[in-house]
Design an enzyme around this catalytic site. Structure first.
Site, PDB file in Angstrom:
ATOM      1  N   GLU A  33      -9.895   5.032  15.810  1.00  0.00           N
ATOM      2  CA  GLU A  33      -8.825   4.916  14.857  1.00  0.00           C
ATOM      3  C   GLU A  33      -7.765   3.823  15.504  1.00  0.00           C
ATOM      4  OE1 GLU A  33      -8.311   6.300  12.162  1.00  0.00           O
ATOM      5  OE2 GLU A  33      -8.731   8.517  13.118  1.00  0.00           O
ATOM      6  N   GLU A 160      -4.840  -3.417  -1.826  1.00  0.00           N
ATOM      7  CA  GLU A 160      -3.847  -2.791  -0.998  1.00  0.00           C
ATOM      8  C   GLU A 160      -2.839  -3.911  -0.366  1.00  0.00           C
ATOM      9  OE1 GLU A 160      -3.362   0.469   0.129  1.00  0.00           O
ATOM     10  OE2 GLU A 160      -4.999   1.500  -0.884  1.00  0.00           O
ATOM     11  N   ASP A 172     -11.348   2.621   5.408  1.00  0.00           N
ATOM     12  CA  ASP A 172     -11.321   3.617   4.138  1.00  0.00           C
ATOM     13  C   ASP A 172     -11.962   3.271   2.829  1.00  0.00           C
ATOM     14  OD1 ASP A 172      -9.519   4.480   6.026  1.00  0.00           O
ATOM     15  OD2 ASP A 172      -7.582   4.179   4.861  1.00  0.00           O
ATOM     16  N   TYR A 222       2.660   1.402  10.932  1.00  0.00           N
ATOM     17  CA  TYR A 222       1.451   0.652  10.879  1.00  0.00           C
ATOM     18  C   TYR A 222       1.468  -0.821  11.022  1.00  0.00           C
ATOM     19  CZ  TYR A 222      -3.435   0.106   9.195  1.00  0.00           C
ATOM     20  OH  TYR A 222      -4.591  -0.054   9.191  1.00  0.00           O
TER      21      TYR A 222
HETATM   22  C1  GLA Z   1      -5.416   3.833   7.731  1.00  0.00           C
HETATM   23  C2  GLA Z   1      -6.047   2.556   7.289  1.00  0.00           C
HETATM   24  C3  GLA Z   1      -7.242   2.225   7.922  1.00  0.00           C
HETATM   25  C4  GLA Z   1      -7.371   2.277   9.309  1.00  0.00           C
HETATM   26  C5  GLA Z   1      -6.704   3.737   9.809  1.00  0.00           C
HETATM   27  C6  GLA Z   1      -6.559   3.900  11.149  1.00  0.00           C
HETATM   28  O1  GLA Z   1      -6.152   5.000   7.236  1.00  0.00           O
HETATM   29  O2  GLA Z   1      -5.895   2.312   5.949  1.00  0.00           O
HETATM   30  O3  GLA Z   1      -7.593   0.834   7.643  1.00  0.00           O
HETATM   31  O4  GLA Z   1      -6.520   1.331  10.154  1.00  0.00           O
HETATM   32  O5  GLA Z   1      -5.449   3.908   8.946  1.00  0.00           O
HETATM   33  O6  GLA Z   1      -7.614   3.999  11.980  1.00  0.00           O
END
Ligand code: GLA
Length: 389
Positions: A33, A160, A172, A222
């Site tokens: 993660e 995105e 993702d 984030y």
């Molecule tokens: C979100 C982002 C991913 C990744 C996760 C954390 O889902 O879209 O790219 O960074 O958080 O692992």
């Protein structure tokens, strides 16, 4: 479950055309993660929940999209300049279409109808599933046969970045594009290659718990985490000029360099450096059925996300704690970006009712939350739907 016959019938009713059908899955990350944007490793699977797109070409240059979830039709015209950040779900669609055009795909006007069983805002990558299903649909309707999944993933990610305004990594979109049935993918987010890891789960399974909380902080925090990692890399590179990303630092090297870093940056980087190693070890454990070891690594990942990276929240911590002593549970952790969303738990099938009861009771008593649960298989990535259409 989305009824494909019904979706097709709705489309025909709306547009007097017979559509082709496409779909892409949501995902759950087993471990790894906040490593993807640090050029590191992730270990996600695609889940049983998918977004479906029915689509057919138009004779003009408009993309006209109806979302059944929003009960709303939105459109844009490919012959006009793009409009980023409208703040609606059209950003995901238009961003993907424009990114594909920029990559040389012949995208033409189309009617699209979208339905999904990936819950929105739950951290199961509903947005990647939307980008990939729409991207595959538009590329296919524009005449590209079997569009390259990696290019589609990169187009989704740039939607995105440029249209939605989230500086996400590639995990993702990559897993929604390239996922394989009954396998997790160990993705190298630098080389953008993967190793399929067959799920040696025996009688165990993967259980997702959606806490249904979403804390406001998530997107600003984030982006802040990304900047903190970059600050760490800059500092480390002063000592080790070969280091381009936290992926290039071993745990031992990091511990030697750590005292030079500001304490907050040190903790953020420590999470990432250790998480990469945990992810590689977890892939080996999963492939050889060592579920106790896999569970140990998942629990360590959660503790690190909670204490060092600080992207968990009390509801996620409670859901993880609720199963920490449950017989038959190997490991549990928050999954995805954090600040709400889901936990992922690996456990014996027979332990599922116990785990569900324990998490539900704790979340209800402490937060008046009614969580939702999904037991999931590892599913295949984006595709055109043929047989059931
Ligand atoms: C979100 C982002 C991913 C990744 C996760 C954390 O889902 O879209 O790219 O960074 O958080 O692992």
């Amino acid at each position: 479950m989305v009824d494909l016959q019904l979706l097709k019938a709705r489309f025909t009713e709306l547009h007097r055309q017979s559509p082709r059908l496409f779909s892409a899955p949501g995902r759950v990350n087993l471990i790894g993660e906040h490593t993807d944007y640090n050029d590191g490793f992730v270990l996600p699977i695609a889940i049983d929940l998918r977004t479906f797109v029915a689509g057919a070409p138009r004779s003009d240059t408009k993309i006209v999209v109806h979302s059944l979830a929003f009960d709303q039709t939105l459109e844009f015209d490919l012959s006009e300049p793009g409009r980023a950040r409208r703040g609606t779900w059209l950003d995901f669609v238009e961003g993907t279409a424009r990114a594909l055009l920029a990559r040389g795909f012949p995208i033409a006007g189309a009617n699209l109808l979208i339905e999904s069983d990936v819950p929105a805002g739950a951290g199961l990558s509903a947005s990647a599933a939307l980008e990939l299903s729409v991207g595959y649909a538009l590329a296919s309707l524009g005449g590209t046969m079997n569009p390259d999944p990696l290019t589609l993933a990169l187009a989704g990610q740039s939607a995105e970045h440029e249209y939605v305004g989230t500086q996400c990594g590639i995990m993702d979109q990559y897993i929604s594009a390239l996922a394989q049935q009954d396998r997790a993918l160990l993705i190298d987010c630098r080389s953008l290659t993967f190793e399929p890891i067959s799920l040696q789960l025996g009688n165990a399974c993967v259980l997702i718990c959606d806490t249904r909380v979403k804390h406001e902080l998530s997107s600003s925090a984030y982006n802040e985490r990304r900047r903190q990692c970059e600050a760490g890399v800059l500092e480390i590179a002063r000592q080790r000029p070969n280091v381009r990303a936290l992926r290039d630092v071993t745990v031992a090297e990091f511990e030697a360099l750590a005292p030079r870093l500001p304490p907050l940056i040190e903790r953020r980087c420590r999470h990432v450096v250790n998480e990469d190693q945990r992810t590689l070890a977890a892939a080996r454990a999963l492939a050889s059925g060592q579920l106790v070891e896999l569970g140990r690594l998942m629990s360590a990942s959660h503790a690190s996300l909670r204490d060092d990276y600080e992207v968990s929240c009390v509801e996620l911590d409670e859901a993880v704690l609720a199963v920490s002593d449950t017989p038959g549970v190997y490991g549990s952790r928050m999954t995805g970006g954090g600040f709400g969303g889901c936990t992922v738990t690996v456990l014996e099938r027979e332990a599922v009712p116990r785990a569900v009861r324990s998490i539900s009771e704790r979340l209800r008593t402490r937060f008046e939350i009614d969580p939702q649960f999904f037991a999931t298989n590892a599913c295949a990535g984006v595709a055109e739907e043929f047989e059931s259409a």
